[in-house]
Write a protein that holds these residues in place. Structure first.
Motif, PDB file in Angstrom:
ATOM      1  N   PHE A 105      10.182 -17.382   5.140  1.00  0.00           N
ATOM      2  CA  PHE A 105       9.051 -17.573   4.246  1.00  0.00           C
ATOM      3  C   PHE A 105       8.202 -16.318   4.111  1.00  0.00           C
ATOM      4  N   ASP A 106       7.579 -16.198   2.955  1.00  0.00           N
ATOM      5  CA  ASP A 106       6.833 -15.001   2.570  1.00  0.00           C
ATOM      6  C   ASP A 106       5.409 -15.086   3.117  1.00  0.00           C
ATOM      7  N   TYR A 107       5.260 -14.852   4.414  1.00  0.00           N
ATOM      8  CA  TYR A 107       3.939 -14.864   5.019  1.00  0.00           C
ATOM      9  C   TYR A 107       3.360 -13.462   5.028  1.00  0.00           C
ATOM     10  N   LYS A 108       2.216 -13.316   4.391  1.00  0.00           N
ATOM     11  CA  LYS A 108       1.558 -12.017   4.311  1.00  0.00           C
ATOM     12  C   LYS A 108       0.823 -11.716   5.616  1.00  0.00           C
ATOM     13  N   PHE A 109       0.671 -10.432   5.897  1.00  0.00           N
ATOM     14  CA  PHE A 109      -0.094 -10.025   7.073  1.00  0.00           C
ATOM     15  C   PHE A 109      -1.481  -9.592   6.593  1.00  0.00           C
ATOM     16  N   PRO A 110      -2.528 -10.318   6.981  1.00  0.00           N
ATOM     17  CA  PRO A 110      -3.852 -10.128   6.362  1.00  0.00           C
ATOM     18  C   PRO A 110      -4.660  -8.989   6.991  1.00  0.00           C
ATOM     19  N   ASN A 113      -4.588  -2.338   6.641  1.00  0.00           N
ATOM     20  CA  ASN A 113      -3.873  -1.165   7.137  1.00  0.00           C
ATOM     21  C   ASN A 113      -2.435  -1.482   7.529  1.00  0.00           C
ATOM     22  N   ALA A 114      -1.919  -2.654   7.126  1.00  0.00           N
ATOM     23  CA  ALA A 114      -0.575  -3.069   7.517  1.00  0.00           C
ATOM     24  C   ALA A 114       0.477  -2.539   6.550  1.00  0.00           C
ATOM     25  N   LEU A 115       1.635  -2.184   7.113  1.00  0.00           N
ATOM     26  CA  LEU A 115       2.845  -1.903   6.356  1.00  0.00           C
ATOM     27  C   LEU A 115       3.841  -2.981   6.764  1.00  0.00           C
ATOM     28  N   LEU A 116       4.115  -3.912   5.863  1.00  0.00           N
ATOM     29  CA  LEU A 116       4.887  -5.106   6.204  1.00  0.00           C
ATOM     30  C   LEU A 116       6.350  -4.928   5.810  1.00  0.00           C
ATOM     31  N   PHE A 117       7.235  -5.021   6.788  1.00  0.00           N
ATOM     32  CA  PHE A 117       8.678  -4.960   6.554  1.00  0.00           C
ATOM     33  C   PHE A 117       9.217  -6.382   6.677  1.00  0.00           C
ATOM     34  N   THR A 118       9.724  -6.887   5.578  1.00  0.00           N
ATOM     35  CA  THR A 118      10.085  -8.301   5.497  1.00  0.00           C
ATOM     36  C   THR A 118      11.347  -8.473   4.663  1.00  0.00           C
ATOM     37  N   PRO A 119      12.201  -9.443   5.001  1.00  0.00           N
ATOM     38  CA  PRO A 119      13.395  -9.670   4.179  1.00  0.00           C
ATOM     39  C   PRO A 119      13.096 -10.412   2.900  1.00  0.00           C
ATOM     40  N   THR A 120      11.947 -11.092   2.835  1.00  0.00           N
ATOM     41  CA  THR A 120      11.712 -11.976   1.695  1.00  0.00           C
ATOM     42  C   THR A 120      10.328 -11.787   1.102  1.00  0.00           C
ATOM     43  N   VAL A 121      10.288 -11.604  -0.204  1.00  0.00           N
ATOM     44  CA  VAL A 121       9.046 -11.543  -0.966  1.00  0.00           C
ATOM     45  C   VAL A 121       9.203 -12.482  -2.146  1.00  0.00           C
ATOM     46  N   GLU A 122       8.307 -13.427  -2.264  1.00  0.00           N
ATOM     47  CA  GLU A 122       8.316 -14.347  -3.401  1.00  0.00           C
ATOM     48  C   GLU A 122       7.293 -13.874  -4.425  1.00  0.00           C
ATOM     49  N   LYS A 124       5.303 -11.440  -7.005  1.00  0.00           N
ATOM     50  CA  LYS A 124       4.952 -10.034  -7.148  1.00  0.00           C
ATOM     51  C   LYS A 124       4.886  -9.343  -5.792  1.00  0.00           C
ATOM     52  N   ARG A 125       5.536  -8.216  -5.712  1.00  0.00           N
ATOM     53  CA  ARG A 125       5.565  -7.429  -4.483  1.00  0.00           C
ATOM     54  C   ARG A 125       4.297  -6.589  -4.369  1.00  0.00           C
ATOM     55  N   ARG A 126       3.740  -6.541  -3.170  1.00  0.00           N
ATOM     56  CA  ARG A 126       2.576  -5.706  -2.922  1.00  0.00           C
ATOM     57  C   ARG A 126       3.005  -4.283  -2.553  1.00  0.00           C
ATOM     58  N   SER A 127       2.097  -3.350  -2.713  1.00  0.00           N
ATOM     59  CA  SER A 127       2.440  -1.947  -2.486  1.00  0.00           C
ATOM     60  C   SER A 127       2.736  -1.647  -1.019  1.00  0.00           C
TER      61      SER A 127
END
Length: 362
Positions: A105-110, A113-122, A124-127
């Motif tokens: 699941f596409d859980y964002k890290f709130p 200053n985070a750089l999120l490496f994730t297999p799944t994005v539902e 719009k992708r964030r920068s």
């Protein structure tokens, strides 16, 4: 280029003190899934990782901070406040924090200053979001035997397919149309299910599209449950035996076909994709807005047999056109290339060897 990283094991999830894959060569105690536990999946990276990264003694001496556990681990353990405390510690030092998610699941890290490496994005992708491979073993300890080109392409699939029925259609409607049921919550952080359920029957549709296309040799083994129901076995020994049996059938299907069907699952990615690539079989890849690793450096449209999102119903035609356009030599070369891409970019060792490239100007 060797990156200097800072982490603090004291900020690992206190319930299950396991570490993200990046830190395995330094801290061990990796979080693993049943399909990779006890396998060769991290062997090369364990040996080579100190050549790609070094651990700094202090946050000030590092280029980046690394959250010690995966974001999924904190969410599952209910310890998200520990992760956010570490992110704030990094922010106070003027550092970005590298976060690995590693689940469906596409859980964002709130944290800004985070750089999120994730297999799944539902959606719009964030920068600050980057594609992450699924960590799969090199099941065959090398690619499957090379196949010679035949007049008709063969395509395989061995896995779970959900077919539309009254009950499943009702669930799909609720998840995609009713606001209170269109998101999933865990530890206060929401991830939308609306997109996920939009594609609930895409595999069934893809299978039928290919079955209905003349000139394609379809070798489909359709299952009603994940991993052929192996996880429903009651005893540990029976579960292990059933998983191994299911894996052998899956690998046999890969070996015996020219191409393999690849459609997303619950998350907007496919574990199967990485297994197919490791086996050296070109995936027939159904695009659903997936974020693939190193998509700024790899032209995935050229590396895969790509089925655009608005052309899913033309998948059979796309496969036939691709296959007919290859010479005998090019057909063999594409198998070699697929394996090469997995080794160089998607295997744990390849991914982390190139990790510094995320921070170089394009």
């Amino acid at each position: 280029m060797r990156l200097r990283l800072f982490t603090d094991p004291e900020y690992a999830s206190p319930v299950n003190q396991m570490h993200c894959a990046m830190l395995i060569p330094f801290l061990g105690k990796e979080e693993s899934a049943f399909w990779s536990e006890g396998t060769n999946v991290f062997d090369a990276y364990k040996a080579n990782g100190p050549g790609y990264f070094e651990l700094a003694d202090t946050m000030d001496d590092a280029q980046f901070a690394v959250l010690p556990s995966t974001w999924h681990r904190y969410l599952a353990d209910g310890t998200t406040e520990v992760a956010l405390q570490f992110a704030q510690k990094a922010a106070d030092a003027g550092k970005q924090v590298i976060v690995f998610h590693e689940r469906d699941f596409d859980y964002k890290f709130p944290a800004p200053n985070a750089l999120l490496f994730t297999p799944t994005v539902e959606g719009k992708r964030r920068s600050n979001e980057f594609g992450l491979p699924a960590w799969v073993p090199d099941h065959m300890s090398g690619p499957a035997p090379l196949r010679e080109k035949q007049q008709s392409p063969s395509i395989g699939f061995c896995g779970q397919v959900t077919r539309p029925r009254v009950k499943t259609r009702a669930i799909q409607f609720a998840r995609t149309s009713l606001p209170r049921l269109s998101e999933r919550r865990m530890s206060g952080y929401s991830a939308p299910l609306r997109k996920s359920y939009r594609y609930k029957f895409l595999r069934a549709k893809a299978v039928q599209t290919l079955l209905d296309t003349p000139g394609i040799d379809t070798q489909f083994l359709l299952r009603g449950d994940f991993f052929a129901g192996a996880n429903k076995k009651t005893s540990a020994d029976a579960k292990t035996e059933a998983r191994q049996s299911a894996l052998e059938v899956f690998l046999g299907n890969l070996r015996d076909c020219d191409y393999s069907l690849c459609v997303r699952g619950v998350g907007n990615y496919s574990l199967r994709f990485y297994e197919i690539m490791a086996a050296g079989r070109p995936p027939l890849f159904f695009d659903t807005g997936c974020v693939l690793p190193y998509d700024g450096l790899i032209d995935w449209h050229k590396e895969l047999v790509w089925v655009p999102e608005d052309q899913h119903d033309r998948a059979g035609e796309i496969l036939l056109a691709h296959h007919r356009g290859l010479s005998d030599e090019a057909f063999v070369d594409q198998q070699k290339r697929v394996r090469e891409v997995w080794e160089e970019w998607l295997s744990p060792d390849g991914f982390f060897r190139n990790f510094y490239r995320h921070f170089q100007p394009n």
